[in-house]
Design a protein around this motif. Structure first.
Motif, PDB file in Angstrom:
ATOM      1  N   LYS A  36      60.429  -8.038  27.980  1.00 41.94           N
ATOM      2  CA  LYS A  36      59.879  -8.840  29.065  1.00 41.94           C
ATOM      3  C   LYS A  36      58.407  -9.118  28.783  1.00 41.94           C
ATOM      4  O   LYS A  36      57.624  -8.204  28.570  1.00 41.94           O
ATOM      5  CB  LYS A  36      60.038  -8.127  30.395  1.00 41.94           C
ATOM      6  N   VAL A  37      58.073 -10.374  28.753  1.00 36.10           N
ATOM      7  CA  VAL A  37      56.692 -10.797  28.596  1.00 36.10           C
ATOM      8  C   VAL A  37      56.240 -11.265  29.965  1.00 36.10           C
ATOM      9  O   VAL A  37      56.844 -12.156  30.555  1.00 36.10           O
ATOM     10  CB  VAL A  37      56.577 -11.960  27.576  1.00 36.10           C
ATOM     11  N   TYR A  38      55.205 -10.641  30.511  1.00 38.92           N
ATOM     12  CA  TYR A  38      54.740 -11.028  31.836  1.00 38.92           C
ATOM     13  C   TYR A  38      53.890 -12.283  31.737  1.00 38.92           C
ATOM     14  O   TYR A  38      52.931 -12.346  30.971  1.00 38.92           O
ATOM     15  CB  TYR A  38      53.926  -9.917  32.506  1.00 38.92           C
ATOM     16  N   LEU A  39      54.272 -13.297  32.503  1.00 40.45           N
ATOM     17  CA  LEU A  39      53.473 -14.503  32.637  1.00 40.45           C
ATOM     18  C   LEU A  39      53.136 -14.682  34.108  1.00 40.45           C
ATOM     19  O   LEU A  39      53.997 -14.501  34.972  1.00 40.45           O
ATOM     20  CB  LEU A  39      54.252 -15.739  32.158  1.00 40.45           C
ATOM     21  N   SER A  40      51.909 -15.033  34.376  1.00 36.97           N
ATOM     22  CA  SER A  40      51.540 -15.326  35.758  1.00 36.97           C
ATOM     23  C   SER A  40      52.182 -16.652  36.161  1.00 36.97           C
ATOM     24  O   SER A  40      52.656 -17.422  35.325  1.00 36.97           O
ATOM     25  CB  SER A  40      50.016 -15.417  35.887  1.00 36.97           C
ATOM     26  N   LEU A  41      52.176 -16.904  37.447  1.00 42.39           N
ATOM     27  CA  LEU A  41      52.743 -18.155  37.956  1.00 42.39           C
ATOM     28  C   LEU A  41      51.999 -19.360  37.383  1.00 42.39           C
ATOM     29  O   LEU A  41      52.603 -20.375  37.039  1.00 42.39           O
ATOM     30  CB  LEU A  41      52.690 -18.157  39.483  1.00 42.39           C
ATOM     31  N   LYS A  42      50.700 -19.213  37.213  1.00 47.66           N
ATOM     32  CA  LYS A  42      49.882 -20.283  36.637  1.00 47.66           C
ATOM     33  C   LYS A  42      50.289 -20.570  35.188  1.00 47.66           C
ATOM     34  O   LYS A  42      50.380 -21.732  34.774  1.00 47.66           O
ATOM     35  CB  LYS A  42      48.408 -19.888  36.720  1.00 47.66           C
ATOM     36  N   GLU A  43      50.550 -19.507  34.406  1.00 49.63           N
ATOM     37  CA  GLU A  43      50.969 -19.685  33.016  1.00 49.63           C
ATOM     38  C   GLU A  43      52.357 -20.309  32.928  1.00 49.63           C
ATOM     39  O   GLU A  43      52.596 -21.187  32.097  1.00 49.63           O
ATOM     40  CB  GLU A  43      50.965 -18.340  32.291  1.00 49.63           C
ATOM     41  N   MET A 133      56.770 -24.356  41.631  1.00 51.78           N
ATOM     42  CA  MET A 133      55.756 -23.359  41.288  1.00 51.78           C
ATOM     43  C   MET A 133      54.419 -23.678  41.949  1.00 51.78           C
ATOM     44  O   MET A 133      53.692 -22.767  42.359  1.00 51.78           O
ATOM     45  CB  MET A 133      55.596 -23.264  39.776  1.00 51.78           C
ATOM     46  N   LYS A 134      54.109 -24.956  42.076  1.00 53.50           N
ATOM     47  CA  LYS A 134      52.871 -25.352  42.754  1.00 53.50           C
ATOM     48  C   LYS A 134      52.929 -24.934  44.225  1.00 53.50           C
ATOM     49  O   LYS A 134      51.957 -24.395  44.765  1.00 53.50           O
ATOM     50  CB  LYS A 134      52.678 -26.866  42.639  1.00 53.50           C
ATOM     51  N   LYS A 135      54.078 -25.163  44.871  1.00 50.95           N
ATOM     52  CA  LYS A 135      54.227 -24.769  46.275  1.00 50.95           C
ATOM     53  C   LYS A 135      54.165 -23.254  46.420  1.00 50.95           C
ATOM     54  O   LYS A 135      53.577 -22.739  47.375  1.00 50.95           O
ATOM     55  CB  LYS A 135      55.545 -25.300  46.837  1.00 50.95           C
ATOM     56  N   GLN A 136      54.767 -22.522  45.468  1.00 51.68           N
ATOM     57  CA  GLN A 136      54.707 -21.065  45.488  1.00 51.68           C
ATOM     58  C   GLN A 136      53.266 -20.580  45.412  1.00 51.68           C
ATOM     59  O   GLN A 136      52.871 -19.662  46.129  1.00 51.68           O
ATOM     60  CB  GLN A 136      55.474 -20.485  44.297  1.00 51.68           C
ATOM     61  N   ALA A 137      52.479 -21.203  44.545  1.00 54.20           N
ATOM     62  CA  ALA A 137      51.074 -20.815  44.394  1.00 54.20           C
ATOM     63  C   ALA A 137      50.296 -21.088  45.681  1.00 54.20           C
ATOM     64  O   ALA A 137      49.467 -20.269  46.094  1.00 54.20           O
ATOM     65  CB  ALA A 137      50.448 -21.562  43.220  1.00 54.20           C
ATOM     66  N   LEU A 138      50.572 -22.222  46.325  1.00 54.31           N
ATOM     67  CA  LEU A 138      49.881 -22.539  47.580  1.00 54.31           C
ATOM     68  C   LEU A 138      50.247 -21.549  48.682  1.00 54.31           C
ATOM     69  O   LEU A 138      49.383 -21.109  49.442  1.00 54.31           O
ATOM     70  CB  LEU A 138      50.214 -23.966  48.027  1.00 54.31           C
ATOM     71  N   ILE A 139      51.515 -21.176  48.767  1.00 55.46           N
ATOM     72  CA  ILE A 139      51.947 -20.217  49.787  1.00 55.46           C
ATOM     73  C   ILE A 139      51.310 -18.860  49.530  1.00 55.46           C
ATOM     74  O   ILE A 139      50.819 -18.205  50.462  1.00 55.46           O
ATOM     75  CB  ILE A 139      53.490 -20.122  49.823  1.00 55.46           C
ATOM     76  N   THR A 140      51.300 -18.421  48.276  1.00 54.99           N
ATOM     77  CA  THR A 140      50.675 -17.141  47.931  1.00 54.99           C
ATOM     78  C   THR A 140      49.193 -17.151  48.282  1.00 54.99           C
ATOM     79  O   THR A 140      48.667 -16.179  48.831  1.00 54.99           O
ATOM     80  CB  THR A 140      50.867 -16.844  46.430  1.00 54.99           C
TER      81      THR A 140
END
Length: 170
Positions: A36-43, A133-140
């Motif tokens: 598992k390679v961890y990537l942030s939501l932005k990546e 993913m953009k909506k997820q970032a805004l909600i977070t």
């Protein structure tokens, strides 16, 4: 064997997608699960948006991953793009190559990419994933910003209780 079969297909002017045994119809190419390679939501969004824009502009998938491999600054993204590119060159489909990173991108991401690849609408699916993913970032971001004020109040409350306990009550 697998190598000579792929070579014969390439010499015929075709690009091999899957190489099967003749008797039992099982693919010769085995999927190896990677760590598992961890990537942030932005990546993940950068990866998805880059791939979507190149595919929608008509760049072949292998070339898109070659461009991503050379242009992505993050070493994790560069390594993932290079690995997926190599798997596609070796005969995997895009989603077969992406399945080895299911722990990184998530099962829904991989399954949606498979559906998009099978329907010929991969660029549309990648665009929708990018929007999601953009909506997820805004909600977070909204959740974090809404949580800041109560945390500050609680810290001040404990500070005042400590002050009263040390100075006023004794």
């Amino acid at each position: 064997d697998e190598r000579s079969a792929r070579e014969m297909i390439r010499n015929s002017g075709y690009i091999p997608v899957k190489v099967y045994l003749d008797d039992d119809e099982k693919p010769l190419l085995k999927q190896a699960k990677t760590e598992k390679v961890y990537l942030s939501l932005k990546e993940k969004r950068l990866f998805t948006t880059s791939l979507q824009s190149m595919i929608s502009s008509g760049i072949p998938v292998v070339e898109a991953f070659a461009i991503m491999e050379s242009n992505l600054g993050k070493s994790k993204l560069r390594r993932i793009a290079g690995d997926i590119k190599e798997k596609i060159i070796n005969g995997y489909t895009f989603t077969q190559a992406l399945e080895s990173y299911e722990n990184t991108f998530g099962e829904v991401y991989v399954k949606l990419c498979r559906a998009g690849e099978m329907s010929g609408e991969l660029d549309v699916v990648l665009d929708r994933l990018s929007q999601l993913m953009k909506k997820q970032a805004l909600i977070t971001e909204k959740i974090i910003s809404a949580s800041v004020y109560p945390v500050i109040i609680v810290i001040m409350l404990f500070g005042l209780l400590g002050l009263f306990g040390a100075k006023v009550f004794p």
